[in-house]
Design a protein around this motif. Structure first.
Motif, PDB file in Angstrom:
ATOM      1  N   GLY A  19       2.135   9.522  11.493  1.00 59.76           N
ATOM      2  CA  GLY A  19       3.048   8.376  11.510  1.00 59.76           C
ATOM      3  C   GLY A  19       4.472   8.881  11.314  1.00 59.76           C
ATOM      4  N   PHE A  20       5.366   7.972  10.949  1.00 65.40           N
ATOM      5  CA  PHE A  20       6.761   8.360  10.710  1.00 65.40           C
ATOM      6  C   PHE A  20       6.851   9.552   9.751  1.00 65.40           C
ATOM      7  N   GLY A  21       6.034   9.540   8.709  1.00 65.29           N
ATOM      8  CA  GLY A  21       6.114  10.567   7.678  1.00 65.29           C
ATOM      9  C   GLY A  21       5.620  11.920   8.158  1.00 65.29           C
ATOM     10  N   GLY A  22       4.401  11.948   8.696  1.00 71.14           N
ATOM     11  CA  GLY A  22       3.807  13.206   9.137  1.00 71.14           C
ATOM     12  C   GLY A  22       4.632  13.862  10.232  1.00 71.14           C
ATOM     13  N   TYR A  40      -3.069  17.151  11.006  1.00 70.78           N
ATOM     14  CA  TYR A  40      -4.265  16.391  11.387  1.00 70.78           C
ATOM     15  C   TYR A  40      -3.970  14.898  11.375  1.00 70.78           C
ATOM     16  N   ASP A  41      -4.672  14.172  12.219  1.00 73.75           N
ATOM     17  CA  ASP A  41      -4.751  12.715  12.051  1.00 73.75           C
ATOM     18  C   ASP A  41      -6.112  12.245  12.544  1.00 73.75           C
ATOM     19  N   GLY A  42      -6.673  11.292  11.823  1.00 76.17           N
ATOM     20  CA  GLY A  42      -7.943  10.694  12.235  1.00 76.17           C
ATOM     21  C   GLY A  42      -7.786   9.877  13.507  1.00 76.17           C
ATOM     22  N   GLY A  48       0.480   6.512  13.748  1.00 78.22           N
ATOM     23  CA  GLY A  48       0.122   5.981  12.428  1.00 78.22           C
ATOM     24  C   GLY A  48      -0.149   4.491  12.508  1.00 78.22           C
ATOM     25  N   THR A  49       0.536   3.718  11.664  1.00 83.33           N
ATOM     26  CA  THR A  49       0.425   2.255  11.656  1.00 83.33           C
ATOM     27  C   THR A  49       0.437   1.681  13.063  1.00 83.33           C
ATOM     28  N   TRP A  50       1.292   2.213  13.893  1.00 79.32           N
ATOM     29  CA  TRP A  50       1.530   1.619  15.221  1.00 79.32           C
ATOM     30  C   TRP A  50       0.509   2.093  16.244  1.00 79.32           C
ATOM     31  N   PHE A  51      -0.292   3.084  15.873  1.00 74.39           N
ATOM     32  CA  PHE A  51      -1.453   3.463  16.670  1.00 74.39           C
ATOM     33  C   PHE A  51      -2.590   2.481  16.397  1.00 74.39           C
ATOM     34  N   TRP A  52      -2.766   2.147  15.127  1.00 74.96           N
ATOM     35  CA  TRP A  52      -3.952   1.384  14.708  1.00 74.96           C
ATOM     36  C   TRP A  52      -3.791  -0.127  14.860  1.00 74.96           C
ATOM     37  N   ASN A  53      -2.594  -0.645  14.609  1.00 69.86           N
ATOM     38  CA  ASN A  53      -2.411  -2.109  14.523  1.00 69.86           C
ATOM     39  C   ASN A  53      -1.991  -2.689  15.876  1.00 69.86           C
ATOM     40  N   LEU A  59       4.178  -6.824  15.289  1.00 69.12           N
ATOM     41  CA  LEU A  59       5.629  -6.707  15.433  1.00 69.12           C
ATOM     42  C   LEU A  59       6.190  -6.121  14.147  1.00 69.12           C
ATOM     43  N   SER A  60       7.236  -5.313  14.276  1.00 73.71           N
ATOM     44  CA  SER A  60       7.936  -4.878  13.071  1.00 73.71           C
ATOM     45  C   SER A  60       8.861  -6.016  12.653  1.00 73.71           C
ATOM     46  N   ASP A  61       8.942  -6.309  11.367  1.00 77.16           N
ATOM     47  CA  ASP A  61       9.904  -7.340  10.968  1.00 77.16           C
ATOM     48  C   ASP A  61      11.149  -6.728  10.325  1.00 77.16           C
ATOM     49  N   THR A  62      11.302  -5.425  10.491  1.00 82.20           N
ATOM     50  CA  THR A  62      12.592  -4.770  10.262  1.00 82.20           C
ATOM     51  C   THR A  62      13.307  -4.805  11.611  1.00 82.20           C
ATOM     52  N   GLU A  63      14.594  -5.052  11.618  1.00 86.02           N
ATOM     53  CA  GLU A  63      15.290  -5.171  12.905  1.00 86.02           C
ATOM     54  C   GLU A  63      15.270  -3.847  13.673  1.00 86.02           C
ATOM     55  N   VAL A  66      17.306  -0.557  12.909  1.00 83.34           N
ATOM     56  CA  VAL A  66      17.041   0.271  11.723  1.00 83.34           C
ATOM     57  C   VAL A  66      15.558   0.580  11.501  1.00 83.34           C
ATOM     58  N   TYR A  67      14.693   0.159  12.433  1.00 84.38           N
ATOM     59  CA  TYR A  67      13.296   0.594  12.306  1.00 84.38           C
ATOM     60  C   TYR A  67      13.119   1.839  13.168  1.00 84.38           C
ATOM     61  N   ARG A  68      13.703   2.935  12.720  1.00 83.65           N
ATOM     62  CA  ARG A  68      13.684   4.194  13.466  1.00 83.65           C
ATOM     63  C   ARG A  68      14.237   5.303  12.578  1.00 83.65           C
ATOM     64  N   ARG A 113     -10.332  13.752  10.684  1.00 81.50           N
ATOM     65  CA  ARG A 113      -9.984  13.273   9.335  1.00 81.50           C
ATOM     66  C   ARG A 113     -10.096  14.417   8.340  1.00 81.50           C
ATOM     67  N   VAL A 114      -9.170  14.456   7.425  1.00 84.82           N
ATOM     68  CA  VAL A 114      -9.281  15.401   6.313  1.00 84.82           C
ATOM     69  C   VAL A 114     -10.172  14.736   5.271  1.00 84.82           C
ATOM     70  N   THR A 115     -11.263  15.386   4.941  1.00 84.56           N
ATOM     71  CA  THR A 115     -12.208  14.778   3.991  1.00 84.56           C
ATOM     72  C   THR A 115     -11.999  15.314   2.586  1.00 84.56           C
ATOM     73  N   ASN A 438      12.571  -1.281   3.707  1.00 86.37           N
ATOM     74  CA  ASN A 438      12.341  -0.884   5.090  1.00 86.37           C
ATOM     75  C   ASN A 438      11.983   0.596   5.005  1.00 86.37           C
ATOM     76  N   LEU A 439      10.839   0.966   5.586  1.00 88.69           N
ATOM     77  CA  LEU A 439      10.295   2.264   5.187  1.00 88.69           C
ATOM     78  C   LEU A 439      10.831   3.524   5.887  1.00 88.69           C
ATOM     79  N   PRO A 440      11.177   3.489   7.173  1.00 92.27           N
ATOM     80  CA  PRO A 440      11.642   4.766   7.752  1.00 92.27           C
ATOM     81  C   PRO A 440      12.772   5.455   6.960  1.00 92.27           C
TER      82      PRO A 440
HETATM   83  P1  FAD Z   1       1.181   5.550   8.673  1.00 91.32           P
HETATM   84  O1  FAD Z   1       1.989   5.130   9.826  1.00 91.32           O
HETATM   85  O2  FAD Z   1       0.286   4.549   8.043  1.00 91.32           O
HETATM   86  O3  FAD Z   1       0.338   6.826   9.112  1.00 91.32           O
HETATM   87  C1  FAD Z   1      -0.662   7.371   8.329  1.00 91.32           C
HETATM   88  C2  FAD Z   1      -1.604   8.150   9.222  1.00 91.32           C
HETATM   89  O4  FAD Z   1      -2.399   8.995   8.386  1.00 91.32           O
HETATM   90  C3  FAD Z   1      -2.573   7.280   9.992  1.00 91.32           C
HETATM   91  O5  FAD Z   1      -2.447   7.496  11.372  1.00 91.32           O
HETATM   92  C4  FAD Z   1      -3.946   7.688   9.489  1.00 91.32           C
HETATM   93  O6  FAD Z   1      -4.920   7.737  10.528  1.00 91.32           O
HETATM   94  C5  FAD Z   1      -3.679   9.061   8.920  1.00 91.32           C
HETATM   95  N1  FAD Z   1      -4.605   9.416   7.852  1.00 91.32           N
HETATM   96  C6  FAD Z   1      -4.787   8.809   6.663  1.00 91.32           C
HETATM   97  N2  FAD Z   1      -5.719   9.437   5.940  1.00 91.32           N
HETATM   98  C7  FAD Z   1      -6.127  10.480   6.695  1.00 91.32           C
HETATM   99  C8  FAD Z   1      -7.081  11.518   6.503  1.00 91.32           C
HETATM  100  N3  FAD Z   1      -7.792  11.600   5.382  1.00 91.32           N
HETATM  101  N4  FAD Z   1      -7.243  12.430   7.488  1.00 91.32           N
HETATM  102  C9  FAD Z   1      -6.519  12.368   8.649  1.00 91.32           C
HETATM  103  N5  FAD Z   1      -5.621  11.403   8.878  1.00 91.32           N
HETATM  104  C10 FAD Z   1      -5.424  10.482   7.909  1.00 91.32           C
HETATM  105  N6  FAD Z   1       7.274  -1.173   7.406  1.00 91.32           N
HETATM  106  C11 FAD Z   1       8.565  -1.510   7.538  1.00 91.32           C
HETATM  107  O7  FAD Z   1       9.415  -0.872   6.938  1.00 91.32           O
HETATM  108  N7  FAD Z   1       8.932  -2.532   8.341  1.00 91.32           N
HETATM  109  C12 FAD Z   1       8.045  -3.262   9.040  1.00 91.32           C
HETATM  110  O8  FAD Z   1       8.402  -4.178   9.757  1.00 91.32           O
HETATM  111  C13 FAD Z   1       6.663  -2.935   8.921  1.00 91.32           C
HETATM  112  N8  FAD Z   1       5.722  -3.620   9.590  1.00 91.32           N
HETATM  113  C14 FAD Z   1       4.409  -3.275   9.428  1.00 91.32           C
HETATM  114  C15 FAD Z   1       3.439  -3.998  10.116  1.00 91.32           C
HETATM  115  C16 FAD Z   1       2.095  -3.677   9.961  1.00 91.32           C
HETATM  116  C17 FAD Z   1       1.059  -4.430  10.733  1.00 91.32           C
HETATM  117  C18 FAD Z   1       1.716  -2.647   9.073  1.00 91.32           C
HETATM  118  C19 FAD Z   1       0.266  -2.310   8.852  1.00 91.32           C
HETATM  119  C20 FAD Z   1       2.669  -1.934   8.396  1.00 91.32           C
HETATM  120  C21 FAD Z   1       4.018  -2.236   8.568  1.00 91.32           C
HETATM  121  N9  FAD Z   1       5.003  -1.517   7.912  1.00 91.32           N
HETATM  122  C22 FAD Z   1       6.328  -1.863   8.071  1.00 91.32           C
HETATM  123  C23 FAD Z   1       4.660  -0.381   7.051  1.00 91.32           C
HETATM  124  C24 FAD Z   1       4.424   0.898   7.892  1.00 91.32           C
HETATM  125  O9  FAD Z   1       3.173   1.374   7.513  1.00 91.32           O
HETATM  126  C25 FAD Z   1       5.544   1.907   7.661  1.00 91.32           C
HETATM  127  O10 FAD Z   1       6.775   1.387   8.111  1.00 91.32           O
HETATM  128  C26 FAD Z   1       5.358   3.265   8.356  1.00 91.32           C
HETATM  129  O11 FAD Z   1       4.866   3.104   9.649  1.00 91.32           O
HETATM  130  C27 FAD Z   1       4.485   4.190   7.549  1.00 91.32           C
HETATM  131  O12 FAD Z   1       4.466   5.470   8.123  1.00 91.32           O
HETATM  132  P2  FAD Z   1       3.614   6.640   7.465  1.00 91.32           P
HETATM  133  O13 FAD Z   1       3.773   7.819   8.325  1.00 91.32           O
HETATM  134  O14 FAD Z   1       3.962   6.776   6.045  1.00 91.32           O
HETATM  135  O15 FAD Z   1       2.104   6.121   7.481  1.00 91.32           O
END
Ligand code: FAD
Ligand code: NA7
Length: 541
Positions: A19-22, A40-42, A48-53, A59-63, A66-68, A113-115, A438-440
């Motif tokens: 996701g954004f973090g990794g 790794y990612d499962g 991340g979030t945007w792959f699964w949901n 929709l992101s509710d951050t404008e 700034v959602y980048r 997945r990392v177990t 807003n998380l990014p």
């Molecule tokens: P994620 O994007 O959640 O990525 C984590 C990844 O880690 C996943 O792909 C997962 O498969 C992987 N993972 C986890 N455990 C393991 C494992 N053991 N082994 C391998 N892979 C693993 N935030 C905002 O700021 N504004 C918004 O508008 C907003 N809208 C959102 C809407 C929805 C529907 C959801 C669910 C979240 C929203 N968020 C929003 C929060 C959003 O999660 C963060 O903004 C951001 O995308 C998080 O990035 P991340 O990289 O930290 O985690």
């Protein structure tokens, strides 16, 4: 290609999550510091979030502006969007572009997945095991597991007998067509309100199973013209400066005016303007400065939204069921005419607090009163085991074999939202007791902080870093003190772990805002990491 600098290790760092973090971690450690990184990612790809949901209405509710990421001016100028908010496919496509631009995919193994991840005190390395049965070693472990990522799928009596389809919004498969179907949705949080609004116009019938009514303000998702976007792009330096010194980092100035002392007319004017403008965080933090801290201000905001519900919803009984009775102190929600959905003839509201779900039947859901709902599809919009869920689901062990599950059995702890005592060289992105924003921008803040820390360690030849228990305890206590200054702990939600049966109610966020958070973590770095233990194995003898 990079070579491993850490003696005896397969890699310098393992990154979990795409996701954004990794992704940003791979960029910082591999592209900038030339460390050898395995990721790794499962999931089957980045996002991340945007792959699964991928549910309808996601929709992101951050404008959009700034959602980048903010780190690259070039990337910012290349950004493209049509509306004030980004749809899930737009965020996903953005993340794919980032991965392509910086060639990030080549470090990843997807569908993996990392177990388990265990720190070995003899080698001073992390031993990371995947569900493919592979184990690799690395000096640093970076976890971007997502704070809203471990899905919460409650069980119900008879669920296995249901002949229709069951879906969770956070693990949405490709190719679902809800058109003409009888759909049930359990859950009315941020996700539920989005999927409800998107499903009502296409479903034959929609039944919403609501346990807690919600405060939902309009999102105001209007198209953005080229001139507006160009102006935003031209002001990014100022925008990010403001965002990173603000509290919620949503790209608007937070109010400094208390509602407590405002006249009823002034409150009405400000709330109405915010209602017309749109945005959940804006309504809570951009209108007045004390909605999250003062009961009087909170009541004023809540009363305004309750009045709107009465005005919008035609059937008074439905309006009553939709009206919250608790504080306006959960994650603020916004949507496109959410309450108006309940005026549609094909939508039924089932209040499952008053009349709980008794069981699933082969053809649908039965409430305790005997009311039956025939359904083809049931959508669980029941949220996530937030913040620590993915940590306790993994076999994560630090010094002496201590498990994170055990360490956090009374609620997650953590230092600076990134580290934990006895877990050397582990950096968690959006770990417990990090910022609530807003998380990014918060993700970038953390990744930049630990990348600098790693750079310093590599330059000095340091083997390990971990916080002292005392520093960790102090941080957790600080987060508790800050949370108790707000009304948030008084409302049951995932922010305090209240949504998962049996999960202990604990503070999980640093609620003093991103600006203060950045100052706090910079002070640790600039002060020479006084709260950390380096090379503990040598210190111990
Ligand atoms: P994620 O994007 O959640 O990525 C984590 C990844 O880690 C996943 O792909 C997962 O498969 C992987 N993972 C986890 N455990 C393991 C494992 N053991 N082994 C391998 N892979 C693993 N935030 C905002 O700021 N504004 C918004 O508008 C907003 N809208 C959102 C809407 C929805 C529907 C959801 C669910 C979240 C929203 N968020 C929003 C929060 C959003 O999660 C963060 O903004 C951001 O995308 C998080 O990035 P991340 O990289 O930290 O985690
Ligand atoms: P949330 O906000 O945790 O919402 C989950 C919803 O599901 C909420 O309405 C819950 O009711 C409901 N729920 C949960 N379990 C049950 C059971 N067993 N029966 C009936 N209803 C239930 O999750 P979201 O996915 O909407 O949002 C999480 C965050 O992700 C959000 O803030 C965004 O940042 C993205 P409850 O309120 O607990 O009574």
């Amino acid at each position: 290609l990079e070579t491993t600098k850490t003696k005896g290790a397969d890699f310098d760092a393992v990154v979990v999550g795409a996701g954004f973090g990794g992704l940003y971690s791979v960029y910082k450690l591999r592209n900038e510091q030339s460390l050898n990184v395995k990721a790794y990612d499962g999931a089957g790809d980045v996002g991340g979030t945007w792959f699964w949901n991928r549910y309808p209405g996601a929709l992101s509710d951050t404008e959009s502006f700034v959602y980048r990421y903010s780190f690259s001016g070039e990337l910012l100028q290349k950004g493209h969007w049509k509306n004030r908010y980004l749809t899930q496919p737009e965020v996903l496509s953005y993340m794919n572009e980032v991965a392509d631009t910086y060639d990030l995919r080549r470090s990843y193994e997807f569908n993996t997945r990392v177990t388990a991840a265990r720190f070995n005190e003899k080698t001073g390395l992390w031993h990371v095991t995947t569900d493919k049965g592979q184990t690799v070693t690395a000096k640093y472990l970076i976890t971007g597991l997502g704070l809203l990522s471990a899905t919460n799928l409650p069980t119900f009596k008879g669920i296995d007998s249901f002949k229709g389809q069951i879906l969770h919004t956070g693990a949405w498969p490709e190719g679902v067509d809800l058109k003409g179907k009888r759909v049930g949705i359990i859950g009315t949080g941020s996700t539920g309100t989005q999927v409800i609004t998107a499903t009502a116009p296409i479903a034959k019938h929609l039944t919403v199973f609501q346990r807690s009514p919600q405060y939902v303000v309009p999102i105001g998702n209007t198209p953005q013209d080229e001139a507006t976007i160009a102006a935003q792009k031209a002001s990014y330096d100022d925008i990010w400066k403001q965002v990173k010194s603000s509290a919620v980092a949503f790209g608007f100035e937070e109010s400094t005016i208390p509602a407590e002392t405002a006249t009823p007319e002034e409150r009405e004017r400000v709330f109405e303007a915010a209602w017309q403008r749109g945005g959940g965080f804006y309504f809570m933090f951009g209108t007045f400065c004390d909605i999250a801290t003062s009961q009087i201000a909170n009541d004023a905001a809540a009363d305004f939204i309750k009045k709107k519900i009465r005005q919008i919803v035609k059937d008074p009984e439905t309006a009553r069921k939709l009206t919250p009775t608790d504080l306006y102190a959960k994650r603020p929600l916004c949507g496109s005419d959410y309450y108006g959905v309940y005026n549609r003839p094909n939508v039924t509201l089932a209040d499952v607090k008053a009349d709980p779900i008794a069981e699933f039947t082969p053809t649908g859901i039965r409430q305790e009163s005997g009311a039956e709902h025939e359904l083809d599809v049931v959508i669980f919009a029941t949220g996530f085991d937030a913040v620590d869920g993915n940590y306790t689901r993994m076999d994560l062990r630090g010094r002496g074999g201590v498990t994170m599950r055990d360490k956090w059995k009374d609620g997650p702890l953590g230092y600076l939202g990134m580290m934990e005592a006895d877990f050397p060289n582990l950096f968690m992105i959006l770990g417990p007791n990090g910022p609530f924003t807003n998380l990014p921008p918060s993700i970038e803040t953390q990744v930049e902080w630990f990348s600098d820390t790693i750079k310093m360690m590599e330059a000095k030849g340091l083997k390990s870093i971990e916080p002292t228990e005392a520093a960790r305890d102090e941080w957790v206590a600080l987060c508790r003190t800050i949370a108790d200054m707000t009304l948030f702990p008084k409302a049951d939600s995932w922010i305090f772990g209240a949504n998962i049966p049996g999960k202990k109610n604990a503070v999980m966020f640093y609620l003093a805002g991103l600006g203060n958070y950045r100052a706090a973590i910079d002070a640790v770095k600039d002060g020479g990491y006084q709260t950390m233990i380096f090379n503990r194995e040598t210190v111990a003898g």
